[in-house]
Design an enzyme around this catalytic site. Structure first.
Site, PDB file in Angstrom:
ATOM      1  N   ASP A 145       0.891  -1.166   0.149  1.00 18.11           N
ATOM      2  CA  ASP A 145       0.053   0.065   0.124  1.00 18.11           C
ATOM      3  C   ASP A 145       0.781   1.048   0.077  1.00 18.11           C
ATOM      4  OD1 ASP A 145      -2.472  -1.487   0.052  1.00 18.11           O
ATOM      5  OD2 ASP A 145      -2.429  -1.677   2.286  1.00 18.11           O
ATOM      6  N   ASP A 179      -7.340  -1.276  -4.346  1.00 17.59           N
ATOM      7  CA  ASP A 179      -8.278  -1.043  -3.412  1.00 17.59           C
ATOM      8  C   ASP A 179      -9.093   0.192  -4.108  1.00 17.59           C
ATOM      9  OD1 ASP A 179      -7.001  -2.705  -1.606  1.00 17.59           O
ATOM     10  OD2 ASP A 179      -5.605  -1.073  -0.686  1.00 17.59           O
TER      11      ASP A 179
END
Length: 209
Positions: A145, A179
């Site tokens: 991420d 995401d």
């Protein structure tokens, strides 16, 4: 939308997702961050997680493996849903939404399945690809991420119940392209629900007559 166009959308987003993750993995170490254009509220901040929302984990020795296998099965189900929706000439809203959710799930699965055996760890160092000292094993990789948007950070007023006087960051989630794809797909299904399922509703109405 045709299946070919859906494939093009999936491949394009998947490439952006993986290129961005590999770049971050090979140029940043865990916890390193930079401000984009000097902005406090837009940062690239590298973290890794087990792949569940908000960093949650399935406890136990085989928790990560169970999570990865579950997600692979789920992606298979989403792929069938996409194929079936195209076959039935469903709304473009629905097809795009399913394609986005499928791409996001697949993007994070790639991290979980392969990254553990491709890269060495990123703690206090920049990882290298195809290392002879990988940080994990098959199906035990961690998801990369990097996007961080701390819009506001500070101490909350003391008069607030429960959180009063505590340090608070809005928005403190750190996420990746996959995401974003999943969230956008779900958002389309929620916001454009009637349009997304218009074709199915029409068929159901005709069947009842």
């Amino acid at each position: 939308m045709s299946l070919k166009k859906a494939y093009i959308l999936i491949i394009a987003i998947l490439l952006i997702d993986q290129i961005s993750k590999i770049y971050i993995k090979t140029h940043f170490f865990i916890g390193e961050s930079i401000k984009v254009m000097g902005l406090e509220w837009f940062q690239i901040h590298f973290i890794e997680n087990e792949g569940m929302a908000w960093g949650a984990e399935i406890p136990g020795e085989h928790g990560k493996l169970i999570l990865t296998l579950f997600r692979i099965v789920a992606v298979g189900g989403i792929a069938w849903w996409l194929w079936d929706s195209v076959r039935k000439k469903a709304s473009n809203y629905l097809i795009v939404a399913i394609a986005l959710i499928f791409t996001g799930a697949l993007g994070n699965i790639i991290d979980s399945v392969f990254y553990g055996v491709i890269f060495n760890d990123s703690y206090h160092q920049v990882a290298t690809a195809f290392s002879d000292q990988p940080y994990g094993t098959w199906f035990h990789g961690e998801v990369v991420d990097m996007f961080y948007f701390p819009m506001w950070e500070g101490n909350l007023p003391s008069w607030l119940p429960i959180w009063g006087g505590k340090h608070f960051t809005f928005f403190n989630a750190i996420f990746n392209v996959a995401d974003v794809a999943i969230s956008t797909g779900v958002g389309i299904l929620i916001v454009f629900n009637k349009r997304a399922f218009a074709h199915a509703d029409k068929e159901e109405a005709l069947a009842e007559k």
